[in-house]
Design a protein around this motif. Sequence first.
Motif: not given
Length: 187
Positions: A30-32, A58-66, A85-90
């Motif tokens: 799975i490649s975001t 830039q990174l797209v918003s977390d909601d989209i990739v989650i 993925f994951p691209r940030n701690v959240a």
Amino acid sequence: MKNIVIFGAPGAGKGTQSDYIVERYGLTHISTGDLLRKEIADQTELGKRIKSIMDAGQLVSDDIVIEMIDNAIGRDTKGILFDGFPRNVAQAEVLDQLLAKHGRTLTCMVRLDVPREELIRRMLERAKTSGRSDDNEETIKHRLVEYENKTLPVAAYYNKQGKELKINGLGDIKRISEDIAHAIDSI
Ligand code: AMP
């Protein structure tokens, strides 16, 4: 069942080594980044919204990739290699929750370490043939800044969980693959 994160800066060789890991351990890849590029290629509503963000590095918003990751885990039966993925701690925290929801845990995170100058050299080389609109010098710099500011802390997150496997990503591709397999098999 293994669930693995492949981690590293843009240009670290995640795509190349993902092919090897997926084959060796029979995982779903799975490649975001690939999923997002497909949305753009298909000119979906989502694709139209994210194109300028991706072109700016830039990174797209977390909601989209989650949402994409939640769907992927729900469909999968083999175990997943998460690439990009994951691209940030959240996102890392949400991944732990999503895996738990599906009765899974993360096996490990494979971290490819490559010096900055080599990352830039590789990405500029790839730009000649990739056709990716974010493989140009200006955007590459933005992508590396996003990586250093937002993504690098993810390594510390997994290190604290004892799940970080550090691999030297410089040198012969086959040697790197062998180092990865050795590290995963030693868990
Ligand atoms: P990649 O193919 O992994 O280098 O990703 C290309 C671009 O897609 C990134 O520069 C981001 O704009 C976007 N992207 C990919 N994965 C993520 C993610 N997990 N979170 C936010 N943006 C992402």
